[in-house]
Design an enzyme around this catalytic site. Structure first.
Site, PDB file in Angstrom:
ATOM      1  N   ARG A  39       0.820  -1.237   0.000  1.00 52.44           N
ATOM      2  CA  ARG A  39       0.000   0.000   0.000  1.00 52.44           C
ATOM      3  C   ARG A  39       0.839   1.265   0.000  1.00 52.44           C
ATOM      4  O   ARG A  39       0.375   2.342   0.357  1.00 52.44           O
ATOM      5  CB  ARG A  39      -0.951   0.030   1.185  1.00 52.44           C
ATOM      6  CG  ARG A  39      -1.948  -1.099   1.153  1.00 52.44           C
ATOM      7  CD  ARG A  39      -3.015  -0.940   2.214  1.00 52.44           C
ATOM      8  NE  ARG A  39      -3.878  -2.099   2.196  1.00 52.44           N
ATOM      9  CZ  ARG A  39      -3.561  -3.268   2.748  1.00 52.44           C
ATOM     10  NH1 ARG A  39      -2.434  -3.412   3.396  1.00 52.44           N
ATOM     11  NH2 ARG A  39      -4.386  -4.291   2.656  1.00 52.44           N
ATOM     12  N   GLU A  96      12.781  19.977 -23.078  1.00 54.17           N
ATOM     13  CA  GLU A  96      11.966  20.326 -21.896  1.00 54.17           C
ATOM     14  C   GLU A  96      12.605  21.509 -21.143  1.00 54.17           C
ATOM     15  O   GLU A  96      11.902  22.371 -20.613  1.00 54.17           O
ATOM     16  CB  GLU A  96      11.800  19.123 -20.953  1.00 54.17           C
ATOM     17  CG  GLU A  96      11.272  17.844 -21.611  1.00 54.17           C
ATOM     18  CD  GLU A  96       9.775  17.846 -21.944  1.00 54.17           C
ATOM     19  OE1 GLU A  96       9.065  18.797 -21.563  1.00 54.17           O
ATOM     20  OE2 GLU A  96       9.326  16.884 -22.609  1.00 54.17           O
ATOM     21  N   LYS A 146       4.123  12.135 -10.617  1.00 50.98           N
ATOM     22  CA  LYS A 146       3.296  11.308 -11.503  1.00 50.98           C
ATOM     23  C   LYS A 146       4.073  10.037 -11.824  1.00 50.98           C
ATOM     24  O   LYS A 146       5.183  10.119 -12.362  1.00 50.98           O
ATOM     25  CB  LYS A 146       3.014  12.042 -12.825  1.00 50.98           C
ATOM     26  CG  LYS A 146       1.870  13.033 -12.761  1.00 50.98           C
ATOM     27  CD  LYS A 146       1.519  13.470 -14.193  1.00 50.98           C
ATOM     28  CE  LYS A 146       0.471  14.556 -14.207  1.00 50.98           C
ATOM     29  NZ  LYS A 146       0.185  15.003 -15.596  1.00 50.98           N
ATOM     30  N   ARG A 168      -0.599  23.640 -14.206  1.00 49.19           N
ATOM     31  CA  ARG A 168       0.227  22.467 -14.512  1.00 49.19           C
ATOM     32  C   ARG A 168       0.135  22.119 -15.996  1.00 49.19           C
ATOM     33  O   ARG A 168       1.083  21.624 -16.596  1.00 49.19           O
ATOM     34  CB  ARG A 168      -0.181  21.262 -13.642  1.00 49.19           C
ATOM     35  CG  ARG A 168       0.780  20.084 -13.775  1.00 49.19           C
ATOM     36  CD  ARG A 168       0.631  19.034 -12.675  1.00 49.19           C
ATOM     37  NE  ARG A 168       1.693  18.027 -12.804  1.00 49.19           N
ATOM     38  CZ  ARG A 168       2.008  17.142 -11.881  1.00 49.19           C
ATOM     39  NH1 ARG A 168       1.359  17.082 -10.749  1.00 49.19           N
ATOM     40  NH2 ARG A 168       2.990  16.271 -12.090  1.00 49.19           N
ATOM     41  N   LYS A 205       9.676  23.223 -12.503  1.00 52.89           N
ATOM     42  CA  LYS A 205       8.658  22.165 -12.544  1.00 52.89           C
ATOM     43  C   LYS A 205       8.075  21.930 -11.151  1.00 52.89           C
ATOM     44  O   LYS A 205       6.854  21.829 -10.985  1.00 52.89           O
ATOM     45  CB  LYS A 205       9.208  20.864 -13.124  1.00 52.89           C
ATOM     46  CG  LYS A 205       8.175  19.748 -12.997  1.00 52.89           C
ATOM     47  CD  LYS A 205       8.073  18.774 -14.111  1.00 52.89           C
ATOM     48  CE  LYS A 205       6.873  17.847 -13.872  1.00 52.89           C
ATOM     49  NZ  LYS A 205       6.921  16.609 -14.615  1.00 52.89           N
ATOM     50  N   HIS A 262      10.592  11.656 -27.750  1.00 48.69           N
ATOM     51  CA  HIS A 262       9.602  12.606 -27.237  1.00 48.69           C
ATOM     52  C   HIS A 262      10.113  14.044 -27.344  1.00 48.69           C
ATOM     53  O   HIS A 262       9.412  14.937 -27.815  1.00 48.69           O
ATOM     54  CB  HIS A 262       9.268  12.243 -25.789  1.00 48.69           C
ATOM     55  CG  HIS A 262       8.390  13.238 -25.104  1.00 48.69           C
ATOM     56  ND1 HIS A 262       7.069  13.429 -25.455  1.00 48.69           N
ATOM     57  CD2 HIS A 262       8.648  14.130 -24.117  1.00 48.69           C
ATOM     58  CE1 HIS A 262       6.548  14.372 -24.694  1.00 48.69           C
ATOM     59  NE2 HIS A 262       7.491  14.820 -23.869  1.00 48.69           N
ATOM     60  N   ASN A 290       2.615  21.501 -20.719  1.00 50.32           N
ATOM     61  CA  ASN A 290       2.400  20.828 -22.004  1.00 50.32           C
ATOM     62  C   ASN A 290       2.597  21.747 -23.201  1.00 50.32           C
ATOM     63  O   ASN A 290       2.130  21.455 -24.295  1.00 50.32           O
ATOM     64  CB  ASN A 290       0.998  20.215 -22.043  1.00 50.32           C
ATOM     65  CG  ASN A 290       0.955  18.905 -21.294  1.00 50.32           C
ATOM     66  OD1 ASN A 290       1.961  18.191 -21.221  1.00 50.32           O
ATOM     67  ND2 ASN A 290      -0.178  18.596 -20.708  1.00 50.32           N
ATOM     68  N   GLU A 327      -3.683  19.195 -11.383  1.00 55.86           N
ATOM     69  CA  GLU A 327      -4.017  19.748 -12.699  1.00 55.86           C
ATOM     70  C   GLU A 327      -5.444  20.264 -12.768  1.00 55.86           C
ATOM     71  O   GLU A 327      -6.214  19.869 -13.631  1.00 55.86           O
ATOM     72  CB  GLU A 327      -3.795  18.671 -13.763  1.00 55.86           C
ATOM     73  CG  GLU A 327      -2.956  19.159 -14.917  1.00 55.86           C
ATOM     74  CD  GLU A 327      -2.502  18.033 -15.852  1.00 55.86           C
ATOM     75  OE1 GLU A 327      -3.177  17.832 -16.851  1.00 55.86           O
ATOM     76  OE2 GLU A 327      -1.471  17.397 -15.567  1.00 55.86           O
ATOM     77  N   HIS A 370       3.221  20.346 -26.602  1.00 55.52           N
ATOM     78  CA  HIS A 370       2.924  18.917 -26.495  1.00 55.52           C
ATOM     79  C   HIS A 370       1.677  18.473 -27.260  1.00 55.52           C
ATOM     80  O   HIS A 370       1.560  17.302 -27.593  1.00 55.52           O
ATOM     81  CB  HIS A 370       2.808  18.497 -25.031  1.00 55.52           C
ATOM     82  CG  HIS A 370       4.131  18.319 -24.343  1.00 55.52           C
ATOM     83  ND1 HIS A 370       5.053  19.338 -24.244  1.00 55.52           N
ATOM     84  CD2 HIS A 370       4.702  17.242 -23.738  1.00 55.52           C
ATOM     85  CE1 HIS A 370       6.122  18.892 -23.594  1.00 55.52           C
ATOM     86  NE2 HIS A 370       5.940  17.637 -23.268  1.00 55.52           N
ATOM     87  N   HIS A 399       2.311  15.261 -29.340  1.00 61.37           N
ATOM     88  CA  HIS A 399       1.618  13.981 -29.201  1.00 61.37           C
ATOM     89  C   HIS A 399       1.074  13.500 -30.545  1.00 61.37           C
ATOM     90  O   HIS A 399       1.102  12.312 -30.846  1.00 61.37           O
ATOM     91  CB  HIS A 399       0.501  14.091 -28.158  1.00 61.37           C
ATOM     92  CG  HIS A 399       1.020  14.272 -26.757  1.00 61.37           C
ATOM     93  ND1 HIS A 399       0.372  15.041 -25.810  1.00 61.37           N
ATOM     94  CD2 HIS A 399       2.143  13.812 -26.165  1.00 61.37           C
ATOM     95  CE1 HIS A 399       1.076  15.011 -24.684  1.00 61.37           C
ATOM     96  NE2 HIS A 399       2.163  14.289 -24.873  1.00 61.37           N
TER      97      HIS A 399
END
Ligand SMILES: NC(=O)c1ccc[n+]([C@@H]2O[C@H](COP(=O)([O-])OP(=O)(O)OC[C@H]3O[C@@H](n4cnc5c(N)ncnc54)[C@H](O)[C@@H]3O)[C@@H](O)[C@H]2O)c1
Ligand SMILES: [Zn+2]
Length: 369
Positions: free
Chosen positions: A114, A178, A136, A235, A220, A259, A239, A230, A242, A246
């Protein structure tokens, strides 16, 4: 006082003070170390020896160095190895590698017993400036990347920019995309520093490398702290570039296009879009493009993965991204270098297509120039 970045330490060699740093966070000295095959070979012995000298008990786990390691089957295997090694809730886990190891290790730490504490020890520029920060963590599902995961904040992020010396140049540029993004969205002064010391940074020269890495990591961390889940749109400004990226990655089927390369091309498109919509002045557009012009791509990559694409297909591919809301594209735009905002009103398809054309024209011209 705890600042958003007080758990981020940038130091060379950081591993030699891991014992002290653990003490500041009340972490125990029983640690699972997760590597990929490359980082195990490059840094494993030195990390394990240093930690054992500092009184740690360690268990090591190694996964193949590829994106497919971020899978439920790999995680299942690693849980088994941890159970067999009697790892319980009193242990913690260190992710020693790039974003793949960081995401997978974070996922395992978030779920095992957990949840046990996780410490990030990033070894790629992308991991140092992006993936290791913000909590994340995820594995992939056959139907989509990063869909299964948690928010699990690292107790510590231990960054040693000297570890980048062995990183291939393509990965350096990938991470730099980035880094430049942070200048665009949040910090004009940082953007100027990057422009002034670009050559030194690309050659990994100090103190510029450490300045670039720590400023990126702190930006960041700051953005993430202000909008952890978000909800406010802040946040989402991470992107920038992005939405286009993507779409490009999807069209390349996530192969042969890193990427960061997609993000660099995406930022060129996003700059033109910001300008076309009247938010970004011509002079700032030119200045932004001048920095992006310094990125190097493998020969033929831009032609194959961007210039030769049908622009309608690209927009269609952008629309199929998981971050869509009601099939409406959301773009992060700039109103000046150093400030981004999330634009979620309708933008005419034609304007997006024109921005793609502008970007294509710019790449063509750059090649001839
Ligand atoms: N969690 C987040 O917020 C977040 C953000 C961005 C990206 N990501 C994830 O990060 C992953 C990409 O991370 P990445 O770009 O670090 O890729 P990666 O982890 O695959 O590393 C790239 C390659 O470099 C090798 N390597 C690592 N450190 C090295 C070093 N110091 N010297 C030489 N080689 C080294 C690795 O073994 C690997 O082959 C993706 O899975 C992506 O989804 C996560
Ligand atoms: Zn990114």
């Amino acid at each position: 006082m705890q600042t958003p970045s007080s758990h981020i330490i940038v130091r060379t060699p950081v591993i030699d003070s891991i014992g002290e740093l653990y003490a500041t966070r009340g972490l125990g000295k029983k640690t699972v170390l997760l590597f990929d095959e490359n980082t195990r070979k490059l840094f494993g012995d030195a990390i394990i020896e240093s930690m054992q000298r500092q009184g740690f008990r360690t268990v090591e786990l190694v996964v193949p160095a590829r994106e497919t390691s971020k899978s439920v089957s790999t995680a299942w295997k690693l849980y088994g190895q941890m159970i067999e090694a009697d790892v319980d809730r009193s242990w913690n886990l260190v992710c020693a590698g790039g974003g793949v190891v960081g995401d997978l290790g974070g996922y395992i730490a978030a779920s095992y017993y957990r949840g046990i504490p996780v410490v990030q020890l990033p070894t790629t520029l992308l991991a140092m400036t992006d993936s290791s920060i913000g909590g994340k963590v995820a594995i992939n599902h056959p139907l989509g990347k990063n869909l299964i995961g948690y928010f699990h904040m690292p107790e510590l992020v231990l960054i040693d920019p000297a570890l980048l010396r062995t990183l291939p140049s393509r990965e350096i540029y990938g991470g730099l995309s980035e880094v430049v993004k942070y200048g665009f969205i949040a910090d004009r002064e940082f953007f100027d520093l990057l422009a002034a010391h670009w050559s030194e940074i690309v050659r990994l020269e100090e103190p510029w490398l450490s300045k670039a890495v720590s400023r990126s990591a702190f930006i960041k961390a700051d953005v993430v702290e202000k909008d952890f889940r978000e909800t406010t749109g802040l946040r989402a400004t991470l992107n920038f570039g992005h939405t286009f990226a993507h779409g490009l990655e999807k069209m390349a089927e996530y192969r042969n296009l890193r990427h960061g390369e997609a993000v660099t091309i995406g930022m060129v498109c996003a700059l033109f879009l910001s300008h076309r919509l009247g938010f970004l002045a011509e002079a700032e557009l030119r200045e932004g493009l001048a920095l992006l012009a310094r990125f190097r791509f493998p020969r033929g990559l831009v032609r194959k993965r961007f210039l030769s694409l049908d622009r309608d297909e690209l927009v269609e591919s952008m629309l199929s991204d998981k971050k869509k809301i009601d099939r409406q594209l959301r773009f992060v735009l700039l109103d000046r270098i150093g400030h981004a905002f999330l634009h979620d009103h309708d933008i005419a398809n034609e304007t997006v297509l024109q921005a793609i054309d502008d970007a294509k024209g710019w790449f063509e011209e750059k090649k001839q120039g």
